[in-house]
Structures are given as structure tokens and as C-alpha cells.
Design a protein around this motif. Structure first.
Motif, mmCIF file in Angstrom:
data_model
loop_
_atom_site.group_PDB
_atom_site.id
_atom_site.type_symbol
_atom_site.label_atom_id
_atom_site.label_comp_id
_atom_site.label_asym_id
_atom_site.label_seq_id
_atom_site.Cartn_x
_atom_site.Cartn_y
_atom_site.Cartn_z
ATOM 1 N N THR A 34 0.825 -1.207 0.000
ATOM 2 C CA THR A 34 0.000 0.000 0.000
ATOM 3 C C THR A 34 0.858 1.255 0.000
ATOM 4 O OG1 THR A 34 -1.754 -1.166 1.195
ATOM 5 C CG2 THR A 34 -1.818 1.230 1.230
ATOM 6 N N LEU A 35 1.875 1.290 0.839
ATOM 7 C CA LEU A 35 2.762 2.453 0.892
ATOM 8 C C LEU A 35 3.508 2.641 -0.423
ATOM 9 C CD1 LEU A 35 4.237 2.058 4.503
ATOM 10 C CD2 LEU A 35 2.433 3.617 3.741
ATOM 11 N N ALA A 36 3.971 1.536 -0.995
ATOM 12 C CA ALA A 36 4.716 1.625 -2.252
ATOM 13 C C ALA A 36 3.824 2.131 -3.384
ATOM 14 C CB ALA A 36 5.307 0.258 -2.603
ATOM 15 N N ILE A 37 2.625 1.603 -3.491
ATOM 16 C CA ILE A 37 1.708 2.025 -4.560
ATOM 17 C C ILE A 37 1.301 3.481 -4.372
ATOM 18 C CG2 ILE A 37 -0.581 1.644 -5.539
ATOM 19 C CD1 ILE A 37 -0.233 -1.323 -4.852
ATOM 20 N N TYR A 38 1.040 3.876 -3.133
ATOM 21 C CA TYR A 38 0.657 5.258 -2.868
ATOM 22 C C TYR A 38 1.796 6.221 -3.224
ATOM 23 C CZ TYR A 38 -1.199 9.302 -0.368
ATOM 24 O OH TYR A 38 -1.672 10.548 -0.049
ATOM 25 N N THR A 39 3.021 5.823 -2.933
ATOM 26 C CA THR A 39 4.180 6.645 -3.281
ATOM 27 C C THR A 39 4.307 6.809 -4.782
ATOM 28 O OG1 THR A 39 5.331 5.863 -1.286
ATOM 29 C CG2 THR A 39 6.666 6.889 -3.000
ATOM 30 N N VAL A 40 4.121 5.717 -5.522
ATOM 31 C CA VAL A 40 4.209 5.774 -6.992
ATOM 32 C C VAL A 40 3.119 6.670 -7.566
ATOM 33 C CG1 VAL A 40 4.041 4.398 -9.095
ATOM 34 C CG2 VAL A 40 5.341 3.533 -7.160
ATOM 35 N N LEU A 41 1.912 6.566 -7.024
ATOM 36 C CA LEU A 41 0.818 7.407 -7.508
ATOM 37 C C LEU A 41 1.095 8.890 -7.271
ATOM 38 C CD1 LEU A 41 -2.331 5.345 -6.382
ATOM 39 C CD2 LEU A 41 -1.306 5.490 -8.657
ATOM 40 N N LEU A 42 1.716 9.200 -6.151
ATOM 41 C CA LEU A 42 2.080 10.589 -5.905
ATOM 42 C C LEU A 42 3.172 11.053 -6.860
ATOM 43 C CD1 LEU A 42 2.139 10.850 -1.993
ATOM 44 C CD2 LEU A 42 0.407 11.730 -3.560
ATOM 45 N N LEU A 43 4.133 10.192 -7.140
ATOM 46 C CA LEU A 43 5.245 10.566 -8.019
ATOM 47 C C LEU A 43 4.767 10.881 -9.429
ATOM 48 C CD1 LEU A 43 8.043 8.068 -6.901
ATOM 49 C CD2 LEU A 43 7.987 10.533 -6.535
ATOM 50 N N PHE A 73 -9.535 15.619 -0.785
ATOM 51 C CA PHE A 73 -10.242 14.495 -1.408
ATOM 52 C C PHE A 73 -9.288 13.620 -2.214
ATOM 53 C CE2 PHE A 73 -12.159 12.840 -5.303
ATOM 54 C CZ PHE A 73 -13.129 12.004 -4.784
ATOM 55 N N SER A 74 -8.339 14.242 -2.904
ATOM 56 C CA SER A 74 -7.390 13.462 -3.714
ATOM 57 C C SER A 74 -6.533 12.549 -2.851
ATOM 58 C CB SER A 74 -6.502 14.405 -4.524
ATOM 59 O OG SER A 74 -5.770 15.279 -3.663
ATOM 60 N N THR A 75 -6.165 13.009 -1.653
ATOM 61 C CA THR A 75 -5.367 12.170 -0.751
ATOM 62 C C THR A 75 -6.166 10.950 -0.309
ATOM 63 O OG1 THR A 75 -4.157 14.103 0.049
ATOM 64 C CG2 THR A 75 -4.118 12.125 1.427
ATOM 65 N N ILE A 76 -7.412 11.156 0.068
ATOM 66 C CA ILE A 76 -8.258 10.036 0.490
ATOM 67 C C ILE A 76 -8.488 9.073 -0.666
ATOM 68 C CG2 ILE A 76 -10.522 9.415 1.393
ATOM 69 C CD1 ILE A 76 -10.598 12.116 2.793
ATOM 70 N N ALA A 77 -8.762 9.630 -1.838
ATOM 71 C CA ALA A 77 -9.044 8.782 -3.000
ATOM 72 C C ALA A 77 -7.816 7.966 -3.400
ATOM 73 C CB ALA A 77 -9.515 9.641 -4.170
ATOM 74 N N LEU A 78 -6.644 8.584 -3.413
ATOM 75 C CA LEU A 78 -5.421 7.849 -3.766
ATOM 76 C C LEU A 78 -5.118 6.763 -2.744
ATOM 77 C CD1 LEU A 78 -2.940 10.579 -5.075
ATOM 78 C CD2 LEU A 78 -4.247 8.909 -6.377
ATOM 79 N N LEU A 79 -5.363 7.063 -1.480
ATOM 80 C CA LEU A 79 -5.131 6.058 -0.441
ATOM 81 C C LEU A 79 -6.071 4.866 -0.608
ATOM 82 C CD1 LEU A 79 -3.537 5.308 2.063
ATOM 83 C CD2 LEU A 79 -5.219 6.538 3.443
ATOM 84 N N GLY A 84 -6.959 -0.736 -2.347
ATOM 85 C CA GLY A 84 -7.643 -1.696 -3.209
ATOM 86 C C GLY A 84 -6.688 -2.500 -4.065
ATOM 87 N N ILE A 85 -5.719 -1.821 -4.695
ATOM 88 C CA ILE A 85 -4.743 -2.531 -5.538
ATOM 89 C C ILE A 85 -3.896 -3.469 -4.692
ATOM 90 C CG2 ILE A 85 -2.766 -2.232 -7.056
ATOM 91 C CD1 ILE A 85 -3.949 0.445 -7.919
#
Length: 298
Positions: A34-43, A73-79, A84-85
Motif C-alpha cells: 500500500t505504501l509503495a503504490i501510494y508513493t508511486v501514484l504521488l510521483l 479528497f485526492s489524498t483520500i481517493a489515492l489512499l 484496493g490494488i
């Protein structure tokens, strides 16, 4: 308590410990993913993607107050997307996982108990001198076995390192606001340029060849050049003949003289009695009915 019951209790206790360690490992892997995917989405600036979705563009700039913290909202949605992924990947990784046998694991860690532990457990319901002696000897050896012995320490170290790495990477990205040049708009443009995939600006005419003279079907102007269509093999000119439209165009010189009408001859106004009284009337009431209609005509 008999030796067989002590042996069953030992196996049950160690089996619970192994399952607990496995659940903790799965949870840690889920958090790391989860942390890795969230980091990639932010990048890759995926927080800007919500403004491109018509159904979510109204919420893209909203923020919510949670425990004295303002979360967009974007932070909650990305999280939520990251969770989910990560959940899907974790389920796929462990969908064919087999239960670990505590007996085989104990024999692997303690070679002195190899074959002896499984033999004693499989024959624990038998009551003879040989089996009883084997069970008691195995129970003596299990006194030195603790639940922590079944913890995979190598895997624990790897998970711990990955957890620190992903947490640190996410913290750096959030604190420094570091982003790459990859954006959702750029991804959309690349996808739109893939051959065979229409974009929003394409029309059906772009996917069908036009006529040789460059005129596109369905776009002729009836007030411009004459239009010719083919009906049952014959060409029919649909243009308006010259002069035929003059009846529809006001010239401003219309004849405003009103036509003269001759009034019809007038008739002298007089009184006429209704002939209804001459019809067949009830006997004895003729004079009354006749006088009634005469009064109406006056």
C-alpha cells in the motif's frame, strides 16, 4: 492428562503460533504494498487525474477536516485506490497457499525429532509399550521447543527493511513535494495517440473515407452549388430552378390596395310566427300553445 493429550496440546499450541506469525507477515506485506503504490501514484501526479473525470471534477478540490487535520479528497481517493490494488495483489499472491504443517516444521528445525514426532502423533491413540515410550520421549524433547522458534527471522528482517524503506520514501515525497514529469494529462495524450483508439474529439466521419472530390456526405449546402443525387440509377438535380424562389422573397412593393366588396341587398326586418303550432298538438291545448309561441315572436 495422558501423553497423547499432552502431545495434541503441544501441536495445537504451536499451530496457532505459526498461523499468527503468518497473518502478521501478510499484514506487513499488505502495508508495504500500500505504501509503495501510494508513493508511486504521488510521483506520477495522479492526484490531478480526478479533475479529468467528469463525475469527480466537483470533488477534486474539496478538503475534509478529520481530527484537527485537513485532508484533501485526492489524498483520500489515492489512499483508497492504493489499498484496493494492494488487497488484490495480496489475495492473488496467497490464493493457493497451503497450510504449513507444524510437525514437519518442527522436525526441520529439530533434526533429532525427525520421523519420531510424526510417528508419535499419528499413533497417539494406540496403547502399547512401544508407542507410549515414543510419546513420552518426544514430549521430553518438546520441552525445549518454544513458539518463537517457528518465527521466520530472515523473512522478518526483510519485511522490516522494506517497511522502513517504503515509509521513508513516502515521507520524503510528501515532505519535499517531489514529483516526476509524468502526468495524467500526458498519459491520456499517449493513450489517445494509440492507433485504433478514438479520442473525444474524433467524429465518425474521421473513420470513413470521403468522396473523391472532397465533399463529405451529409454536409451539402442547399443554398450553394446544385446537389445531384442518384435515385434508382438516374441522376436527379435537387437545385432550385432560377426564379422559382421569387414567391418566397418579400420585395417591399406589394400591392397594399384593399379589395372592394359590394354589400349584399338588405331585407326588411319583420316578424314571423313559428309554424310549430300547426303541427299535431294535444287536444284542448292548441290555443294555449299558439298564444305562447306568438308571445315569443314579439
Amino acid at each position: 492428562m495422558t501423553g497423547a493429550e499432552d502431545l495434541e496440546q503441544f501441536i495445537h499450541r504451536q499451530d496457532n503460533a505459526v498461523r499468527k506469525y503468518q497473518r502478521l507477515f501478510k499484514l506487513a506485506e499488505f502495508v508495504i504494498l500500500t505504501l509503495a503504490i501510494y508513493t508511486v501514484l504521488l510521483l506520477v501526479n495522479m492526484e490531478n487525474a480526478f479533475g479529468l473525470v467528469r463525475a469527480l471534477e466537483l470533488y477534486a478540490d474539496k478538503s475534509y477536516d478529520v481530527a484537527s487535520l485537513t485532508i484533501s479528497f485526492s489524498t483520500i481517493a489515492l489512499l483508497l485506490i492504493s489499498i484496493g490494488i494492494s488487497l488484490i495483489i495480496t489475495l492473488l499472491l496467497y490464493r493457493r497457499e497451503k497450510n504449513t504443517s507444524v510437525i514437519l516444521l518442527a522436525e526441520e528445525k529439530y533434526p533429532v525429532m525427525k520421523e519420531r514426532l510424526r510417528t508419535a502423533y499419528d499413533n497417539r491413540n494406540l496403547n502399547n509399550v512401544i508407542i507410549n515410550d515414543l510419546i513420552y520421549s518426544v514430549l521430553e524433547a518438546t520441552k525445549e521447543i518454544h513458539s518463537s522458534a517457528f518465527l521466520d527471522r530472515k523473512k522478518l528482517k526483510v519485511i522490516f527493511i522494506l517497511l522502513i524503506f517504503t515509509t521513508s520514501a513516502l515521507g520524503i515525497v510528501i515532505y519535499s513535494d517531489f514529483r516526476t514529469d509524468i502526468t495524467p494529462e500526458g498519459m491520456k495524450e499517449v493513450i489517445d495517440n494509440i492507433p485504433g483508439i478514438p479520442d473525444n474529439g474524433d467524429t465518425p466521419e474521421n473513420y470513413f473515407p470521403s468522396d473523391g472530390d472532397g465533399n463529405e456526405a451529409g454536409k451539402e449546402n442547399i443554398t450553394g452549388e446544385p446537389v445531384v443525387v442518384v435515385v434508382e440509377g438516374e441522376e436527379v438535380d435537387l437545385s432550385i430552378p432560377p426564379g422559382s424562389e421569387s414567391g418566397f422573397t418579400p420585395t417591399g412593393q406589394e400591392d397594399e390596395t384593399q379589395p372592394e366588396f359590394e354589400p349584399s341587398s338588405s331585407y326588411e326586418i319583420g316578424q314571423m310566427t313559428a309554424p310549430a303550432y300547426s303541427e299535431e298538438l294535444p287536444e284542448g291545448y292548441e290555443p294555449i300553445i299558439k298564444s305562447y309561441f306568438e308571445e315569443l315572436t314579439r
